[in-house]
Design a protein around this motif. Sequence first.
Motif, PDB file in Angstrom:
ATOM      1  N   UNK A 260      10.122  12.235  -8.518  1.00  0.00           N
ATOM      2  CA  UNK A 260       8.781  12.367  -8.444  1.00  0.00           C
ATOM      3  C   UNK A 260       7.893  11.706  -7.351  1.00  0.00           C
ATOM      4  N   UNK A 261       8.273  10.384  -7.167  1.00  0.00           N
ATOM      5  CA  UNK A 261       7.584   9.261  -6.354  1.00  0.00           C
ATOM      6  C   UNK A 261       8.555   8.565  -5.499  1.00  0.00           C
ATOM      7  N   UNK A 262       8.198   8.575  -4.105  1.00  0.00           N
ATOM      8  CA  UNK A 262       8.996   7.835  -3.022  1.00  0.00           C
ATOM      9  C   UNK A 262       8.534   6.375  -3.229  1.00  0.00           C
ATOM     10  N   UNK A 263       7.259   6.131  -3.370  1.00  0.00           N
ATOM     11  CA  UNK A 263       6.950   4.652  -3.409  1.00  0.00           C
ATOM     12  C   UNK A 263       5.446   4.672  -4.147  1.00  0.00           C
ATOM     13  N   UNK A 264       5.239   3.482  -4.733  1.00  0.00           N
ATOM     14  CA  UNK A 264       4.111   3.208  -5.400  1.00  0.00           C
ATOM     15  C   UNK A 264       3.504   1.866  -5.012  1.00  0.00           C
ATOM     16  N   UNK A 265       2.123   1.668  -4.889  1.00  0.00           N
ATOM     17  CA  UNK A 265       1.622   0.407  -4.738  1.00  0.00           C
ATOM     18  C   UNK A 265       0.510  -0.078  -5.778  1.00  0.00           C
ATOM     19  N   UNK A 266       0.799  -1.185  -6.110  1.00  0.00           N
ATOM     20  CA  UNK A 266       0.170  -1.506  -7.512  1.00  0.00           C
ATOM     21  C   UNK A 266      -0.769  -2.668  -6.792  1.00  0.00           C
ATOM     22  N   UNK A 267      -1.915  -3.010  -7.756  1.00  0.00           N
ATOM     23  CA  UNK A 267      -2.925  -3.940  -7.546  1.00  0.00           C
ATOM     24  C   UNK A 267      -2.476  -5.269  -8.433  1.00  0.00           C
ATOM     25  N   UNK A 268      -3.208  -6.285  -8.633  1.00  0.00           N
ATOM     26  CA  UNK A 268      -2.580  -7.535  -9.346  1.00  0.00           C
ATOM     27  C   UNK A 268      -2.681  -7.265 -10.734  1.00  0.00           C
ATOM     28  N   UNK A 269      -3.360  -6.208 -11.216  1.00  0.00           N
ATOM     29  CA  UNK A 269      -3.127  -5.953 -12.872  1.00  0.00           C
ATOM     30  C   UNK A 269      -2.073  -4.733 -13.234  1.00  0.00           C
TER      31      UNK A 269
END
Length: 280
Positions: A260-269
Motif C-alpha cells: 500500500x505504501x512505498x515510503x513514509x516520512x515521520x516527524x519527531x512524534x
Amino acid sequence: METLHVGRAKLTWLSGGVTHLDGGAMFGVVPKPLWSRKYPHNDKNQIELRTDPILLELDGKKFLIDAGIGNEKMTDKQLRNFGVDEESSVEDSLQQLGYHSREIDGILMTHLHFDHACGLTKWEDENLVPAFENAVIYTSSVEWNEMKNPNLRSRNTYWEENWKPIQDKVRPFEESMEIHEGLHMIHTGGHSAGHSVIKFGDGEDLFIHMADIMPTHAHQNVLWVLAYDDYPVTSVHQKEDWMKYGYNRKAWYTFYHDAYYRALQFNQDGDVVNQVKRQR
C-alpha cells in the motif's frame, strides 16, 4: 512506477512479484483484532506482500535494494504455499526506464531469504546464471555464511540455487560498510542473524530502509515483530533505535514488502507527514 527523491538519490520501485503470507505469522504475538485494523487480509487470513526491489540512482551509479521473487524458481507447491500469483518483471521495469540489467552496479541485499534473493539468478537455457551480470552483491558476512551453511530451520529459506551462481560476485562486510558516499549498510541481526538495514544521508535529507525489521507501514510499533524472526527481541531493540534515530531527523522509511505504501516520512512524534502510495 513510483519514485522518490532524497537529496542526491532517486528511488524507483520496480515490479519484483508478490506473495501472500499468513497475517498471524507476519505480526507474531499481536492479536488479529489489532493488526487487522492496520493491514487488510483475505478470507484465508493472508496479507498481500510485495517483493519489489528499489532502484537507487546515485551520482551516476545504479544500485538495487534486494532482488525480487525471481522467475521459475519455485515448484507449483511452493507457489501455492507462498501465495505467489505474480512473479518478477524487474527486467521489464528496467527496460521501461531505458536501462538494462547489465547497467546495475551493485545489489544491496538486506538479507538472503528466498523472497529477497530468488531474483539474483535467472535461467539461461538449462543453467542458472547471475541476473545482473556486472553487479557487485553486498551483504553481511554473517548472512553470507548462513546462506551457504543453513541450519535445520533456515535451510527452508536459504536456497543453494540463489547463491552458487553468484558467489564470485558477493562482497561481504562485517558490522557496516559505506557502499557509496552517504550510503551505508549496517548489520542489525533480528529478522535473521545477518540482517542489515540501509541508510542514506545527504545533508538534512535521509532515508532508512529497515527491510524485514519493519516490512510494512503496519509494523511501525516497535513491539510488532514477525513470528518468522530468528531473534525477535533483537528486532524490537533495533527497531526502537532506528525509529528514534529517524524520527529525530524526519527520515523517510522505505518498503520492499508493503502493498500500500512505498515510503513514509515521520516527524519527531512518529506521525506521518509525507507519503508515497503504491499505485495499485
